[in-house]
Structures are given as C-alpha cells and as structure tokens.
Design a protein around this motif. Structure first.
Motif, short mmCIF file in Angstrom:
data_model
loop_
_atom_site.label_atom_id
_atom_site.label_comp_id
_atom_site.label_asym_id
_atom_site.label_seq_id
_atom_site.Cartn_x
_atom_site.Cartn_y
_atom_site.Cartn_z
N SER A 172 0.75 -0.94 -0.13
CA SER A 172 0.20 -0.01 0.19
C SER A 172 0.64 1.21 -0.46
N GLY A 173 -0.32 2.07 0.23
CA GLY A 173 1.07 3.82 -0.26
C GLY A 173 1.53 3.98 1.09
N GLN A 174 2.29 5.05 1.53
CA GLN A 174 2.78 5.85 2.59
C GLN A 174 1.66 5.65 3.80
N PRO A 175 2.32 5.13 4.87
CA PRO A 175 1.58 5.65 6.57
C PRO A 175 0.80 7.23 6.23
N VAL A 176 -0.32 7.50 6.70
CA VAL A 176 -0.85 8.62 7.13
C VAL A 176 -2.12 7.95 7.92
N GLY A 177 -1.93 9.31 9.20
CA GLY A 177 -2.52 9.77 10.09
C GLY A 177 -3.87 9.11 9.87
N PHE A 178 -4.68 7.89 11.01
CA PHE A 178 -5.90 7.79 11.04
C PHE A 178 -6.68 9.23 10.64
N PHE A 179 -6.42 10.72 11.75
CA PHE A 179 -7.07 12.05 11.36
C PHE A 179 -6.05 12.72 11.07
N ALA A 180 -7.55 13.69 11.04
CA ALA A 180 -5.71 14.95 11.61
C ALA A 180 -5.97 15.63 12.71
N TYR A 181 -4.82 16.17 13.30
CA TYR A 181 -5.02 17.01 14.61
C TYR A 181 -4.52 18.63 13.30
N PRO A 182 -5.19 19.65 14.51
CA PRO A 182 -4.49 20.86 14.42
C PRO A 182 -3.01 21.01 14.96
N GLY A 183 -2.85 21.64 13.50
CA GLY A 183 -1.16 21.39 14.08
C GLY A 183 -0.30 20.30 14.34
N LYS A 184 -0.77 19.07 13.59
CA LYS A 184 -0.31 18.14 13.44
C LYS A 184 0.04 17.95 12.13
N PRO A 185 1.06 16.72 11.52
CA PRO A 185 0.65 16.95 9.87
C PRO A 185 -0.28 14.95 10.28
N GLY A 186 -0.06 15.15 9.12
CA GLY A 186 -1.56 14.25 7.81
C GLY A 186 -0.45 12.80 8.17
N THR A 187 0.90 13.43 7.03
CA THR A 187 1.27 11.91 7.05
C THR A 187 2.41 11.99 8.19
N MET A 188 3.07 10.29 8.02
CA MET A 188 3.80 9.73 9.33
C MET A 188 5.68 9.44 9.16
N LEU A 189 5.73 9.95 7.18
CA LEU A 189 7.31 9.94 7.28
C LEU A 189 8.05 11.17 7.75
N PRO A 190 9.86 11.20 8.03
CA PRO A 190 10.10 12.29 7.90
C PRO A 190 9.46 13.08 6.84
N PRO A 191 9.84 14.84 7.10
CA PRO A 191 10.12 15.71 5.04
C PRO A 191 11.65 15.55 5.29
N GLY A 192 11.25 14.92 3.88
CA GLY A 192 13.41 14.87 2.70
C GLY A 192 12.98 12.71 2.76
N CYS A 193 12.28 13.05 3.07
CA CYS A 193 12.51 10.81 3.38
C CYS A 193 12.32 10.47 1.86
N ASP A 194 13.31 9.41 1.04
CA ASP A 194 12.45 9.05 0.23
C ASP A 194 11.33 7.80 0.39
N VAL A 195 10.34 8.40 -0.51
CA VAL A 195 9.57 6.95 -0.54
C VAL A 195 9.29 6.89 -2.18
N ILE A 196 9.54 5.32 -1.42
CA ILE A 196 9.42 4.23 -3.11
C ILE A 196 8.03 3.66 -2.34
N GLU A 197 6.74 4.05 -3.33
CA GLU A 197 5.90 3.12 -2.96
C GLU A 197 6.05 1.57 -4.32
N LEU A 198 6.76 0.74 -3.70
CA LEU A 198 7.03 0.14 -4.86
C LEU A 198 5.42 -1.48 -5.82
N ALA A 199 4.73 -1.42 -5.30
CA ALA A 199 4.00 -2.28 -5.16
C ALA A 199 2.80 -2.32 -4.59
N ASP A 200 1.04 -2.24 -4.97
CA ASP A 200 0.24 -2.15 -4.29
C ASP A 200 -0.76 -3.72 -4.32
N HIS A 201 -1.61 -3.68 -3.49
CA HIS A 201 -2.05 -4.64 -3.15
C HIS A 201 -2.74 -5.89 -4.19
#
Lengths: 516, 516
Positions: free
Chosen positions: B270-299
């Motif tokens: 699947s794709g990169q991990p994301v927040g279950f919910f949004a919270y004011p002032g918190k990020p929506g995704t979990m990987l750090p900025p600048g992380c090289d995200v390779i979405e290699l294969a889906d289900h």
C-alpha cells in the motif's frame, strides 16, 4: 467560538434541542460544543441504526426535526436503513455527519469514504460546510430543506470546519417559504369527480392522517360516499371521535381486491399505491385499469389545507357533518385460547391507555390492530414505512422522548427487533416509558410466506437456515435485562393480559416476550 | 433452471461454497436456488453487519472469497460499515444484493433506493445483471474483479433476473489474468537504496505480512539493516519461527517519533502511512520531511513475488540468512495485580494455543499484543482495518468458519462489540470455536482520550452522556446467553486466567466479560 458552536447555535435558534448521537474522533469538537450547551439534550445510541430510527420517531411525534450526529461514512452507513424509513415517512431530520479535516482527505486515510454518494439515496438534500465561516449558512439551508421537503437533510461537517474560529452573531430562526400550491385544475377535477356519483377513493398519506384533515375527509365522505383509505405513513391519529381511514393491504392480491370497484382515486400526500414487491404475473400497481387517478398533492403541500380546499370546492362548509368513530373499547371481549398475534393484539387494544402511542413493526399484528383502532381511545399509530426492518425499538425510543407524558406500546416482531436491539439500552438509560411486546415466533415468518408465494413449500436445510431463527432460540428477557430493561416472558394469553396490565401501571421501559 | 440457479452454479464452479446471508422478499428465488445446492453452506446473520463482517473474516483466513446475500439498498446499507473495513483490508468478496424486478423500479416502491450509489463507496466493482441471460457473465465478472482487485465486488441481482429462465451450461472456473507487474525502475531504485547504507524502512501491508514474504523481508533486513514495519492489514502471520514486523503506532505523535530517523521508506502492499485523523497543528503523514518514499507495489500485485524480486535485485539469494523469532511463550510471567487490558493481554499470550487466530477489535490491547506476539507459538492476527467499529464479533465468526480446526481468540472492546453483538447468535448457531474476551470498560475510552486531545478535560453532562456506556451498565453475560453463547464474568486477573484456561479446553463459543 468555533464552527461547531455556531452549528449548535443555529440548531437551538430553530428549535432543535434534541441530538441523537454516536460520535467519533472527527466529531470531538462538535461533542465539546454540545457539552457547552446544556439546553441541548444529547441521546446516545449504541449503533447508528438506533440514532436515526430514534430521530425519526422523535420528529414524527414532536412535529419538529431532531439533529443526529454520525461519525464519517461508516457511521452514516450504519444509520442509512432507518434513514431510508425516514425518507419514506417524509420525516424532517437534520442529519449531521462528521468528516475528516478537508486537507486530510487527500491522504485517503482508513476512515475516508465518499459520504455524499452514501447520503444521497436516503436524503432530500446533501450539503457540506466549506469551512467554519460557512457553517451557519449550510446549517440554515439544511434546516430549511428538511422542513420544506419534509425529509432527511444531510449536512457534512469537516473537522476543520468544526474547529475553525468564527465570530459570534445574533441568530434568528430561519424564515421558511410558503409550501407549494396545488394545481387548480386538479382540484376542480377532483371535486367534480366527487360530485359525479362515481365510486371514489380518497387515498391519504402522511399529514393527511392527522385528526383535523381526517375530519375534513370525513365530511367529504359523508357528503359524497367516497371511501377513505390510508397508505403507510409517518403517523396516523386514530381512535374514537376521529375519522377512520382504512389501510390498503400489504398483500397485492388483497389490495387489488379491495380497490377493484373504484372508478376514481384522489391521492393526497403521495402518489397512487404500488406493490411493495413485484411478483411474476401480478400487477405492480393496485388501482384497477381505467381508474381515474388524481394525484392531488404530495407531502410537501399543506395537506390539511388541501383537504379544506377540496371540501370547499366540493361545496361543503366547515360545519358539514362527518361520522366520528364511536368508543367501543370496553365492548372488546377478553381474548382466550392460544397466544398468538391476534389474541395479543386484542388484549393490547382492550387495555390501551388514552393518548397512547402504538409503535408497530410487526406485519402479523398490523391488520388486526387497524381493524380495532377506531373503537379505541384516541391514540397515535406510528409504524415501519420504508420496509427496512429494524426501526421499531429506536422509533419507540424517539417517540417516548418527544412525548414523555404518553405511554408508548411497541408491537415488535422478533426478527426485525434483533436488527436494532441496542435501542433497548437507550430506552433504559433515558428511562423511557415504553412497553415493548416481542412477538417471538422464532422465524422470519413473512419470508416463509414469501417462499410459498414463489412456489417453494418444502424447505430444505439451506432455506430453513436462512428463514428460521431457532437453534438457538433467542431469549429476549436476557437480552433486555442485559441492557437494563426489565422483562418477562409469557406463554399464555392470560399471562400476557396480566403482565401487560401490570406494565401499564408503572413508568419506564419494560419488555414482554410473547412466545407465539 | 433460472438465473438464481445459474448464479449458484457460477459461484460453486469458482470454489465459492459459503454464503453469508440475510435475505428478503426480493431474494426468495435466490434462497430457493441455494436450497437446491446442499454443497453451499448458508450462514445467517441477524443483521447485515454480521453478514459482511463474517464474509470478511472468512476470506482473510480461507484465502478465497465468500458470497453474501443482502436485501435491497437497506440490507446493503446495514452491511456497508463492515464492507468499508473489507475494502480497507483488500478482502475479496462477492457481495450479492437483490433488487426489485427491473420493471417494478418505475413505481418507486417503498423499498426502492439507488443501490449503485450506496455500493460504490465500499466496492471496487459494481455491476447489475441485465436479466437472467446476463447472470452468468455478470457473476463471472464480479468474481474476476473481486480476485484481481482484492476487494469487494457488488453484484445487483434484480428479482426478474433471478426468476427468469436460462439454459443450463457446463461451467468451468474463470481464468484470471496475470497480476500487474511493478516498475523495473522503482525496483532498481529500492534495491539501490537498500544497498546505500541509508536508514531504510520496509513498510509492509496485506499479503506481504504472510510468513513467506516476511521471511524474504527478514533476509533483506539481515543483509541491509532495513527495519521492517507493518501497516494495519487484513492478516498477519506472527509468532516464533517467523519474522516480526513492527506495527506503526496509531497515535500520530508516536508514529512520527518512531519513523523520524528514516531516510528511505519502501512501501509494499500500500502507500505510505498516513494519520488516521487530522489534528490541528499536527502532520497528516508520518514519514519525516525529505524521506525518500518508494511506493513499490500495491495490493493488486503478487507481494511475495515483489519481495523476492527486491531481494534478488539487492543481490540476495533465496538462502540468505534471516532472524526468525524465538519461542519464549513459557518465559512470560503470570500477570498479577489489577485486571486491565495489559494484564489480560499477557494472560492470553501465555496460554495462546498453537495456530490460534487472534481477532482484535480493541485499541487498548493491541499495542501489548503486538509486542508479545513474536515470542508466542505461530498464530494469525486479524484486526479492524478501516476504523469502522463493529467488526470483531462477525470477523471472528467468519474466521472460525474458514478454519474449523483452529481456536479463535477475540479481543473485543465493549463499545464496538455492541455494534454487531448479533454475531454472537451466529457463533452459537454454527457452534464456532471462538473465545470472546470483552474488555468491559463501560466507555468509549478512545474517544475520551480524543476529547482530551482537543483540549477538553472536564466533561460536562452532554459529553459524558455521549462517551460513557454506564448507567445502565451492559451485562455481557446476559447478552451472550440471550443468544445462546455461554459466558462468565471475571473481576480479577486470576479469575480471568482460570476461566480463559478452561475455555481453551472446550470447543464452541464462549464469552468472558472482563470488567476492567
């Protein structure tokens, strides 16, 4: 204040002070806002079918909408079946569905779904607050649409619209536009038909079944000989002193037989009656070929006014005579013999308290109760409308919240009762004055009949396993007590009569499991 | 034969021999057809949330789809929340929804609704049989789509398509096309990253969490130092001898903290991990900025093959070493002290039987169980995927039907359990080997935490009434017994350990209400 506070303020400004709810994380700011409004009554349902069914029952009896609070697409989805019933009842409702913060939607988080696609089939209006600043306008529009359309208006509240800041403002109630007028031509045509001497059926639905419009229909009937029928509706005011409307049978053959001789049908409140289902070789509508069908007004019109206009156009004054039902409750003999739907219905009818609300989700009892109703003390009747089973227990809860001084008597089939049995907990928590009578026949009996209708009389293992509810048998007394509702089981009609009489002497929820 | 018979034949020809059902009038010809196929196992659920949740659990463990039978739009609607979970689990399912006879739709009969609009949000494919003659092609297409997409395929079966006549025909199984190949460029990029010495996370989902692909991931990890994580998935094979994947925390702050140092993330399933919910002032995704995200294969890809290709591209042979989990179950000390989610989880872990299936719908227990899992006997873990609560009891039922020789241990929160408690009846009727442990904290505890997250610490009456489940308290033992499931209540951890040990010695459903 934030958008969620504004939403609460708009609701309260328009007289909506009950919110049936099952919240989740995306609605926490809405919950916090409700917590700041002690004048709002928040009622928790342990599944959303309870929430929407109770909001339906409340609005039918309070004659004003309730709000709901549902959690995202899945929370809405759980409530859709009873929203379907509310849609068919033409119940006004302000259905509020939380959603992710708008900027979070792009991530397709696990709880994301297409809420609009889910909402539209059961709603007359769907809208989404574009942000906190838009909450007031969206809520006011939702309220207006719920009232005008007499239906479910679904408002989607993104979390960031709930938590975003807005300026306080003085609110006044929404001014509703006039209800649609009916066609003068159709009115003249209907009045002419009534005067013509042709065999005419007045087929009433929805608010035409309240006591005042029924009286007007009674005047028309007394003067012209027109017969008065009812279609499945949100609420019927029945009993002595009122005018009876004969329910059109559910069974298509019986319905066709009942209506076969009518030359004219004047439909007020909805269209002409149609078959609940299609059957090979049977008609889809109920009126005979060649019948002059006049669809005079739908639910959105003021049906009391429409009937008044029809009476006037027919040359009848407001003081024209009508035949009110005569009280004959004490003439009903105590039932004896086997405990079954009919004997229970008779026993309930004999003891029905004045001003009671009968809440019915039981096909097997409905026919008998309709026959007995005219001679009983005045009462209301609310029932399953859209055929989506699982409305009874929540509907009774909502009606009891709307009318705390009135006894609710719920006639409940066991199969449909299991769909939303969680509603018993809400009845216990809110200490609602509901006596629920479960017709425990341990089967989807109506479906066994339908199987015979399609020509299957010998059920094999698979059919039995999909249509029987035995093995194991449900113990409704344990289920009720497990949710805090007192309960008793009866096996004879005499036991039933005794327990029912005792249940009427006390307040609060009680369940009688009648093993028929 | 008729269209419904053809539907059954296509299902059986493709190995679908379990049908979870709650039928209605429009499906009576389908019921009659199923009744003519004793080789089809029909399992009744007393609400459609049970039907779809059980079909999900079945497919996760049987590795093949089940069929469902749902009654019109409202029946589908009741099942949508668990279809949402199945959609997020990427569970193949052939969801069959009856509809009115096609010529009856124009009458807008009470049960009519827009089934397609309801179905699409939770389905990967929606189709409608145009008539009896079209049933074979539509069913085969639905099957193909369910398998290829690994998802819910919803087929609408109008009553006249079910009852219309068709000619018998010899059927053979549908030939499935090849699964999609991954991008060679992405594969090279991922392998290069693994060899680069950068801090790399292998983030696995779905079928990548079975023992064989996990072993391959373990080889990659042993050779390159990559860390192995899991996202919420349909099923994880866990325990001794297998390779552990660390679940990414649900809490967004913890998740960000866990992943903060990774420079590369290779996502498989699947794709990169994301927040279950949004919270004011918190990020929506979990990987750090600048992380090289390779979405290699889906289900939809063959994930075991993808991991094999990644290992090969990284220069690893099939015999490269990996670090299997070591059995340490007997080292786990008996829990003492208070009865709470953690002590119960420890007690369950100590006694977990080999090859058990843990079915988890309880956020409070999940973290501890994930930590203990590697040292336990080999077992499967299935859990809530899409966040739509009310999956646990049905999921356990479906898993038990798929794997009658394996013990199912269900860790169940009370609030979510109430959504589909009707599933206990199905467990009793089918005599399923499920031990359900209800964490009875009498609150939507997770929401109380979420309220604190939005800054509300002092709950007023309205908040309490929407977040507490007390007053009255639910009695799960009565509820279980009311549906034919034996049950016991425990108040101490010692009682729990004794009752759990006793429950493991017997077959059939049993419920333990743990008052925490």
């Amino acid at each position: 204040m934030n958008g969620a506070d504004m939403l609460c303020d708009v609701l309260l400004a328009n007289g909506i002070d009950v919110c049936f709810a099952n919240p989740g994380t995306s609605e926490m700011h809405f919950v916090a806002a409700l917590d700041r409004k002690p004048q709002m009554r928040c009622v928790l349902g342990l599944s959303e079918g309870v929430v929407t069914g109770a909001a339906d029952g409340y609005a039918r009896m309070a004659d004003k909408p309730a709000a709901t609070l549902l959690h995202l697409g899945p929370g809405l989805a759980n409530g859709l079946a009873n929203l379907h019933n509310a849609r068919r009842a033409r119940t006004p409702m302000l259905n509020i569905v939380g959603d992710h913060a708008s900027y979070h939607l792009e991530h397709d988080a696990p709880l994301t779904s297409d809420i609009e696609s889910l909402a539209w089939p059961m709603s007359y209006w769907v809208g989404r607050a574009a942000g906190a600043i838009d909450v007031r306008a969206t809520t006011e529009e939702a309220y207006k649409q719920a009232q005008l359309k007499r239906g479910v208006a679904t408002m989607i509240l993104p979390a960031d619209a709930a938590w975003g800041e807005v300026a306080p403002i003085d609110l006044s109630p929404v001014i509703l536009p006039q209800r649609p007028r009916i066609s003068t031509e159709a009115l003249r045509h209907a009045a002419k038909a009534l005067r013509s001497g042709k065999r005419t059926a007045l087929i009433l639905s929805g608010r035409a079944l309240r006591s005042k419009p029924l009286e007007t229909a009674g005047r028309i009937s007394a003067a012209t000989g027109a017969a008065i029928f009812s279609q499945t509706s949100d609420r019927s005011e029945r009993g002595a002193g009122r005018v009876a409307a004969r329910p059109i049978p559910y069974n298509i053959d019986l319905a066709v037989e009942t209506l076969r001789d009518f030359e004219v049908a004047i439909c007020i409140g909805s269209g002409q009656p149609v078959g609940f289902f299609a059957y090979p070789g049977k008609p889809g509508t109920m009126l005979p070929p060649g019948c002059d069908v006049i669809e005079l007004a739908d639910h959105e019109s003021d049906l009391a006014e429409v009937l008044g206009m029809l009476a006037e156009e027919s040359g009848l004054g407001a003081d024209a005579p009508f035949m009110p039902n005569r009280l004959g409750q004490s003439d009903i003999a105590a039932p004896t013999g086997v405990l079954n739907a009919e004997s229970i219905t008779i026993a309930v009818a004999r003891r029905l308290p004045e001003n009671a609300i009968i809440c019915e989700e039981s096909i097997t009892s409905a026919g008998k109760m309709a026959v007995l109703a005219p001679q009983l003390v005045p009462h209301d009747h609310i029932a399953l409308t859209g055929g989506a089973i699982g409305i009874g227990i929540p509907l009774a809860a909502g009606a009891a919240i709307a009318c705390p001084e009135r006894k609710v008597v719920a006639l409940q089939a066991d199969g449909s009762g299991m769909y939303t049995l969680q509603g018993l907990w809400t009845q216990a928590r809110e200490q609602l004055d509901v006596v629920t009578i479960v017709f425990a026949n341990r089967a989807y009996a109506i479906l066994q009949n339908e199987m015979r209708n399609v020509g299957v009389n010998d059920f094999g293992r698979n059919a039995r396993r999909m249509l029987d509810l035995d093995n194991p048998e449900l113990d409704w007394c344990l289920l009720a007590r497990g949710m805090g509702v007192e309960a008793a089981r009866v096996d004879t009609i005499e036991q039933f009569a005794d327990i029912f009489a005792a249940a009427l002497t006390r307040k609060g929820p009680f369940l009688i499991e009648a093993r028929i």
